[in-house]
Design an enzyme around this catalytic site. Structure first.
Site, mmCIF file in Angstrom:
data_model
loop_
_atom_site.group_PDB
_atom_site.id
_atom_site.type_symbol
_atom_site.label_atom_id
_atom_site.label_comp_id
_atom_site.label_asym_id
_atom_site.label_seq_id
_atom_site.Cartn_x
_atom_site.Cartn_y
_atom_site.Cartn_z
ATOM 1 N NE ARG A 133 50.385 18.154 8.583
ATOM 2 C CZ ARG A 133 50.776 16.945 8.946
ATOM 3 N NH1 ARG A 133 50.766 16.611 10.228
ATOM 4 N NH2 ARG A 133 51.152 16.061 8.045
ATOM 5 C CD GLU A 146 50.378 21.306 13.864
ATOM 6 O OE1 GLU A 146 49.723 21.028 14.888
ATOM 7 O OE2 GLU A 146 50.967 20.455 13.170
ATOM 8 N NE ARG A 157 57.540 19.159 20.108
ATOM 9 C CZ ARG A 157 56.630 18.214 19.955
ATOM 10 N NH1 ARG A 157 56.651 17.432 18.910
ATOM 11 N NH2 ARG A 157 55.706 18.029 20.861
ATOM 12 C CG HIS A 158 53.996 21.698 16.016
ATOM 13 N ND1 HIS A 158 54.245 21.381 17.316
ATOM 14 C CD2 HIS A 158 53.513 20.575 15.434
ATOM 15 C CE1 HIS A 158 53.934 20.106 17.526
ATOM 16 N NE2 HIS A 158 53.486 19.588 16.398
ATOM 17 C CD GLU A 206 55.803 12.100 14.886
ATOM 18 O OE1 GLU A 206 55.079 12.039 15.898
ATOM 19 O OE2 GLU A 206 55.358 12.223 13.718
ATOM 20 C CB SER A 219 54.292 9.506 10.959
ATOM 21 O OG SER A 219 54.290 9.892 12.321
ATOM 22 N NE ARG A 256 58.445 18.545 14.173
ATOM 23 C CZ ARG A 256 57.414 17.944 14.735
ATOM 24 N NH1 ARG A 256 57.469 16.646 15.005
ATOM 25 N NH2 ARG A 256 56.344 18.631 15.031
HETATM 26 P P1 ATP Z 1 53.536 15.947 15.861
HETATM 27 O O1 ATP Z 1 52.815 14.866 16.638
HETATM 28 O O2 ATP Z 1 54.954 16.123 16.252
HETATM 29 O O3 ATP Z 1 52.752 17.221 15.801
HETATM 30 P P2 ATP Z 1 52.390 14.635 13.602
HETATM 31 O O4 ATP Z 1 52.401 13.228 14.050
HETATM 32 O O5 ATP Z 1 51.147 15.431 13.691
HETATM 33 O O6 ATP Z 1 53.576 15.436 14.350
HETATM 34 P P3 ATP Z 1 52.652 13.670 10.917
HETATM 35 O O7 ATP Z 1 51.308 13.913 10.375
HETATM 36 O O8 ATP Z 1 53.000 12.315 11.372
HETATM 37 O O9 ATP Z 1 52.931 14.720 12.103
HETATM 38 O O10 ATP Z 1 53.711 14.235 9.834
HETATM 39 C C1 ATP Z 1 54.918 13.571 9.511
HETATM 40 C C2 ATP Z 1 56.124 14.415 9.913
HETATM 41 O O11 ATP Z 1 56.006 15.740 9.393
HETATM 42 C C3 ATP Z 1 56.254 14.622 11.417
HETATM 43 O O12 ATP Z 1 56.912 13.518 12.008
HETATM 44 C C4 ATP Z 1 57.070 15.887 11.481
HETATM 45 O O13 ATP Z 1 58.459 15.630 11.277
HETATM 46 C C5 ATP Z 1 56.573 16.681 10.298
HETATM 47 N N1 ATP Z 1 55.548 17.646 10.710
HETATM 48 C C6 ATP Z 1 54.238 17.416 10.879
HETATM 49 N N2 ATP Z 1 53.585 18.521 11.250
HETATM 50 C C7 ATP Z 1 54.510 19.492 11.316
HETATM 51 C C8 ATP Z 1 54.460 20.872 11.634
HETATM 52 N N3 ATP Z 1 53.325 21.468 11.952
HETATM 53 N N4 ATP Z 1 55.609 21.593 11.590
HETATM 54 C C9 ATP Z 1 56.764 20.990 11.254
HETATM 55 N N5 ATP Z 1 56.875 19.699 10.944
HETATM 56 C C10 ATP Z 1 55.768 18.948 10.966
HETATM 57 MG MG MG Z 2 53.227 11.560 13.267
#
Ligand code: ATP
Ligand code: MG
Length: 434
Positions: free
Chosen positions: A211, A213, A219-220, A357, A360, A408
């Site tokens: 990702r 980000e 936490r990312h 979180e 999902s 996480r």
């Molecule tokens: P957040 O809103 O916390 O950025 P997200 O809703 O974008 O997360 P999802 O696409 O729902 O993330 O991904 C499912 C799970 O994968 C998340 O709940 C989280 O535990 C994990 N996750 C997602 N993106 C990341 C990241 N960049 N780094 C670490 N863990 C991640």
């Molecule tokens: Mg999510």
């Protein structure tokens, strides 16, 4: 082959050869102690200078800290030694010399900042408390795999180089694939869904997700480990049940098999396997409760995503893992199915730890026409996803699943304050190497 005796197995009366790192040398004059460390622990090596060969003493005590040595000798009982035994060496061999200047101190006497630790992860993982995190991570993944097998899942591996993204274009890493544009996969979402329509029906995958980000947060990560589940003939409630089972199994495995590591991390007294079932809160209840905490400057209204401070305020009240269900359809991805009786509501859910979180998930849209319409609504070109949508025309059962962030889970389980602590070689905005 490795024929040495591990330090933890050395018993008084043994003639043993141990090998490992020079943790510390304490020279008291006539007598000196070298502490040798291996993956199982530490052992004291005693040098009585007057009674030993000069060369042996010189080799043993002249070596720099963190060098690798091999020591052969008699194991004797010694109450005053840290482990109750010591070795009286007959030979000492320097296997691999360490520089006298170390970038960080594995004995932990001098603290190092996280970037220094991550730059020198090999040395960092010589520390018991750092090593403990990764032993626990490994046990967690083992327990999770076992739980999935118990649920009747088949483990799969799906491609990480892909032609299209699914979770929103801005977070994609583009790469060049033989002159053609491609991306690092953000999620195994579409592939795992394709497998519920195959003969496998119920699958899981533990693998990397990528990702882009933009921001560095605690936490990312830009490369994370996703624990994914998907099953044919499951609805969102079944998927939440499976999620509870897997998360609890992770805690149970660690509680059962990582007592030493928990002790090392100071968690032996406080570590708890979560309660039997996690409360399920609707999105509407969640925003009402967040608003009622008064923690937010602006009240949340229906359709808002939950801000980090809101999640935290609610988490504090809940004090345990909980699900948020019945999210507004408009803020969940196109592949999530709407509720049968109200298309404003989705079957999407999140599993929350009090601090963030974790998961999902949801029931998926398995009806071809609805799926294609969903792509268009989200501004995605259904043609680009034909490889996926096409399979929905040949018998795709109703199905549900979720994705759980592996790091996480480790982070929240151990109360780590930065997700990077749970990854050997994290990838973030600043860090591409090592
Ligand atoms: P957040 O809103 O916390 O950025 P997200 O809703 O974008 O997360 P999802 O696409 O729902 O993330 O991904 C499912 C799970 O994968 C998340 O709940 C989280 O535990 C994990 N996750 C997602 N993106 C990341 C990241 N960049 N780094 C670490 N863990 C991640
Ligand atoms: Mg999510």
């Amino acid at each position: 082959m490795d024929e040495r005796t591990y330090t933890a197995d050395a018993e008084p009366g043994d003639e043993a050869t141990v090998a490992g790192w020079v943790h510390e040398i304490r020279d008291l004059g006539g007598i000196a102690f070298l502490i040798l460390r291996d993956t199982t622990g530490k052992i004291q090596v005693k040098f009585e200078k007057d009674e030993m060969d000069d060369d042996l003493v010189e080799t043993g005590l002249g070596v720099h800290r963190e060098s690798v040595i091999r020591v052969a000798g008699a194991v004797e009982e010694e109450e005053r030694a840290p482990t109750g035994v010591e070795i009286v060496p007959e030979s000492v061999e320097v296997v691999a010399e360490a520089d006298p200047e170390l970038p960080l101190d594995p004995s932990g006497k001098v603290d190092a900042e996280l970037p220094t630790r991550l730059d020198n992860r090999t040395l960092d993982l010589r520390k018991d408390e750092v090593k403990a995190i990764f032993e626990i991570r490994a046990e967690l993944l083992r327990s999770v795999r076992e739980a999935f097998r118990g649920l009747g899942c088949t483990e799969i591996n799906t491609p990480k180089i892909v032609a299209t993204g699914t979770e929103g274009g801005t977070e994609l890493f583009p790469i060049t694939y033989f002159g053609q544009e491609a991306f690092m996969n953000q999620s195994p979402q579409l592939f795992k869904q394709l497998m519920v329509g195959s003969g496998l029906e119920r699958v899981f995958e533990i693998g990397p997700i990528f990702r882009a980000e933009e921001h560095n947060t605690p936490r990312h990560l830009n490369e994370a480990t996703s624990i994914d589940f998907e099953s044919a003939f499951f609805d969102e409630s079944d998927a939440m049940d499976a999620c509870e089972t897997v998360v609890r199994a992770a805690y149970e495995g660690v509680a059962e098999n990582c007592a030493t590591e928990l002790e090392t991390l100071g968690l032996a007294e406080t570590f708890e396997v979560p309660e039997e079932s996690f409360p399920r809160l609707s999105y509407e209840e969640a925003i009402e409760r967040i608003n009622a905490t008064g923690e937010l400057d602006e009240q949340l209204v229906w359709g808002d995503d939950l801000p980090t401070e809101g999640e935290r305020a609610l988490g504090e009240e809940m004090g345990q893992h909980y699900f948020i269900t019945e999210w507004p359809s408009e803020i969940k991805p196109f592949y999530i199915k709407d509720k049968e009786d109200d298309e404003q509501l989705s079957t999407g859910f999140d599993l929350m730890h009090p601090s963030m979180e974790l998961v999902s998930g949801g029931q998926r849209e398995h009806r071809y026409e609805h799926l294609v319409a969903g792509f268009e609504q989200q501004g995605l070109d259904p043609e680009a996803f034909e490889y996926y949508t096409k399979m929905f025309r040949y018998g795709m059962p109703p199905h549900a699943g979720w994705g759980l962030g592996g790091e996480r889970l480790v982070m929240t389980m151990l109360g780590l304050d930065n997700i990077r602590e749970a990854v050997l070689f994290p990838r973030d905005r600043q860090r591409l190497s090592p």
